[in-house]
Design an enzyme around this catalytic site. Structure first.
Site, PDB file in Angstrom:
ATOM      1  N   ILE A  67      46.731  47.391  37.513  1.00 36.51           N
ATOM      2  CA  ILE A  67      45.873  46.170  37.529  1.00 36.51           C
ATOM      3  C   ILE A  67      44.996  46.168  38.390  1.00 36.51           C
ATOM      4  CG2 ILE A  67      47.378  45.138  39.447  1.00 36.51           C
ATOM      5  CD1 ILE A  67      47.205  42.418  38.241  1.00 36.51           C
ATOM      6  N   SER A  68      43.829  45.737  37.974  1.00 40.88           N
ATOM      7  CA  SER A  68      42.288  46.193  38.634  1.00 40.88           C
ATOM      8  C   SER A  68      42.181  45.424  39.938  1.00 40.88           C
ATOM      9  CB  SER A  68      41.363  45.921  37.730  1.00 40.88           C
ATOM     10  OG  SER A  68      41.120  46.874  36.470  1.00 40.88           O
ATOM     11  N   GLN A  69      41.313  45.976  40.901  1.00 37.61           N
ATOM     12  CA  GLN A  69      41.025  45.258  41.990  1.00 37.61           C
ATOM     13  C   GLN A  69      40.355  43.941  41.736  1.00 37.61           C
ATOM     14  OE1 GLN A  69      38.050  47.766  44.077  1.00 37.61           O
ATOM     15  NE2 GLN A  69      37.804  46.157  45.763  1.00 37.61           N
TER      16      GLN A  69
END
Length: 680
Positions: A67-69
């Site tokens: 899950i992206s930053q």
């Protein structure tokens, strides 16, 4: 199910995240800030990871994805220049978090995902949160989704070799496409493509980024099934062949041509390395694991030469001061510390209590025996003034008594105190629960009392040391360190490395401007953090601080290996195992060195053999780090990070096949005089 209080806490953290990590970093779009403030990121994470939902870092999900930053999500959505409404396309659903952010802005969102398990989980979470304007489709995202084209905006959450034509053709005139592209799977540029007419497109470079590969018919080939142990042949020039131009050679070939071979780990000639080190005052020698025999032995070989040929004054290691003090008394023929101070008797005992270290310690004692002046004898110091491992043992003993569940959580958390683990699932399992937080004040008080006790001893013993270190600063920083470590915040890394550097600097200052030191620590401590992923998380380390303080007088030597065995544990405070080291990953520095076909060698990085090799070594690839914990099953997430090798180190030692250290067995020490530092 989150309680009302939990929801309030998450909401507060979410707003703090939007303010601190997004707005203060330059995102000004009210549409984007409002959307980021509404989407509950914790809902897209397993319960074990929700504690970390609003830290600005990626976190692992299924299928080796992340899950992206949050900042990157906000940056990419902001780059789409949305004002609200519209038909939007996302490639790479993942957890569904970014799709929800888009759902807060657009009228309709189509999100494409190639992994069916992720499609199912994202669909379930988005539905439960009421995002009925987001449609998740299981398909090859590189081809887009023409059924609902054209799109006012397209965002791609993975890096491809170039911009897929299929996606460009599905843009509406005036629409924007944001995608990472680049010639390798480890480094890309974020590009914005605007469709200015039916047949014309405008491209803009936004920033340099690193994303997971965009896999599909119009992207990269899926490499996950490839044999990681294959090696490409390396052509070599012969007497009847003229060498090819450097620019046409692979990086592996350039390394093979430039490296200094290591003929013998224990006694080989290293004169050329000593020439490159020159008059450096501080030589930092790393290791890519805390349990590899060849790393320890060759580090000892370099250190012996530095002591004998260049007059180095002390060795300082990544170890507790009291344990190292026992070794120091032994090697300098001083009075032995009290008997209860048995060196390195706490987890991880094998890290220093092994045959490889014992061999060097015995050599150093013998070397010092020929020096009549005690002040001229080579010392052995520990830099971890917090008595880190002993103090962690005190925490666990306390929690075992008052809350066994909290003790289990603490063991998980302590097992992940490494800077390269930006998104390991193991760290997520260390979520605080029950009385874990309630015990914090008592634990910190216990630790400070323990440190005070150790300080009392150090005042009696520390003839060189305590003159250079102020008690008040140490106690204050120790409390800050343990409180931050106990809470799981990344500041604990900076506090610890800053204190190790301050200790080193104090020892050097106390010895005078001609004093020289050899440092033994993990690569993650001695390699310059500014050349790795650590920098993006605001972390620094001993190597970076040494370069800033001493410039070229600091010489940083890193280590690496392809495969073999290593001594490590699966979890904190568990028994040591001899584990098989998995063959290095593609797109890693280790794989590049492995394909060079050299069993063992040293590669100069500060003094490169050619401009072309120098340029290549400043590129970004994955690098592996194994600490006292090794989990091969989650190796990519748990043990790899991005690094520019020539910026990280001044020299790189490569040993292709390695084996585990040999731990000391107490039975083999029976009959050894009580003065022997490792005890019984």
């Amino acid at each position: 199910m989150a309680t009302e209080r939990d929801q309030q806490v998450y909401a507060q953290r979410r707003q703090a995240m939007v303010t601190r990590h997004i707005a203060q970093r330059g995102i000004t779009s009210s549409v984007v800030l409002d959307a980021m403030g509404k989407v509950p990121r914790e809902a897209f994470l397993p319960a074990s990871l929700r504690e970390f939902a609003y830290e600005d870092s990626p976190l692992p999900i299924n299928e080796q994805q992340t899950i992206s930053q949050p900042y990157i999500v906000a940056y990419m959505v902001d780059a789409l220049q949305l004002t609200g409404g519209g038909n939007l396309l996302e490639v790479g659903t993942g957890s569904g978090y970014a799709a929800a952010v888009l759902g807060e802005i657009g009228d309709h969102v189509v999100s494409l995902e190639r992994y069916e398990t992720l499609v199912d989980s994202a669909h379930e979470v988005l539905g439960s949160l009421g995002y009925d304007n987001v449609e998740v489709v299981h398909t090859d995202g590189t081809l887009g989704w023409s059924a609902q084209a054209p799109y006012d905006a397209i965002v791609v959450a993975a890096g491809g070799p170039d911009v897929p034509t299929s996606l460009k053709q599905q843009l509406a005139v005036g629409g924007r496409l944001v995608i990472p592209i680049g010639p390798s799977q480890t480094e890309q540029a974020l590009i914005r493509v605007t469709r200015v007419s039916e047949h014309a497109f405008r491209e803009e470079h936004l920033t340099d980024v690193r994303f997971v590969p965009l896999v599909g018919d119009a992207g990269w080939e899926d490499r996950r099934g490839n044999d990681a142990n294959t090696r490409a042949p390396v052509p070599r020039a012969t007497a009847n062949q003229s060498p090819r131009a450097a620019s046409s050679m692979s990086t592996s070939e350039l390394i093979a041509e430039a490296a200094d071979p290591i003929d013998d780990i224990d006694e080989g000639n290293i004169d050329r390395l000593l020439e490159r080190i020159g008059d450096s005052r501080v030589v930092l020698i790393g290791e890519a694991s805390h349990g590899t025999s060849e790393f320890y032995r060759f580090r000892a070989r370099i250190t012996r030469a530095l002591i004998e040929k260049k007059g180095f004054d002390f060795v300082a290691v990544e170890a507790d001061w009291p344990d190292a003090s026992r070794i120091d008394h032994y090697v300098r023929h001083l009075q032995t510390p009290p008997a209860e101070w048995t060196a390195f008797s706490r987890f991880p005992t094998w890290m220093w209590r092994n045959e490889e270290v014992r061999s060097f310690v015995d050599w150093l004692r013998e070397h010092n025996a020929n020096i009549s002046d005690p002040d001229k004898r080579v010392a052995f110091h520990g830099l971890d003034l917090y008595s880190l491992f002993t103090s962690i043992a005190a925490v666990l003993d306390y929690l075992d008594e008052v809350d066994p569940q909290a003790a289990a959580t603490a063991r998980e958390r302590y097992g992940c105190l490494t800077p390269w683990q930006s998104d390991p699932a193991t760290y997520g399992r260390a979520a605080a629960a029950g009385r874990y937080r309630e015990c914090e004040d008592e634990v910190v008080a216990t630790l400070v009392a323990l440190i005070n006790k150790r300080m009392e001893y150090a005042q009696q013993d520390g003839e060189r040391f305590m003159d250079a270190v102020h008690n008040a600063r140490l106690i204050a920083n120790a409390e800050r360190y343990y409180r931050s470590m106990y809470s799981g915040y990344s500041d604990s890394w900076n506090l610890r490395d800053q204190h190790m550097f301050d200790t080193l600097d104090s020892l050097l200052s106390h010895g005078g401007h001609d004093t020289k030191a050899v440092i033994w620590e993990h690569n993650s401590h001695i390699g310059d953090a500014s050349a790795t992923d650590m920098s993006a998380r605001g972390q620094h380390n001993v190597g970076q601080l040494c370069r800033e303080a001493y410039g070229d007088d600091a010489y940083l030597i890193g280590f690496g290996t392809h495969s073999g065995t290593v001594a490590a544990a699966t979890n904190w405070d568990e028994p040591m195992e001899v584990k098989r080291v998995r063959p290095s990953l593609r797109d890693s520095w280790e794989r590049i060195f492995h394909e060079a076909g050299i069993p063992a060698a040293m590669l100069p990085l500060r003094h490169p053999a050619s401009p072309e090799l120098d340029r290549r070594m400043h590129e970004t690839y994955l690098e592996r780090a194994i600490g006292v914990i090794y989990r091969p099953d989650t190796e990519r997430a748990s043990h790899y990070f991005n690094a520019r090798l020539a910026d990280q180190f001044d020299e790189y030692v490569w040993i292709d096949q390695t084996r585990a250290v040999t731990p000391l067995n107490s039975k083999t020490l029976r009959g050894v005089p009580d003065a022997y530092p490792f005890g019984l």
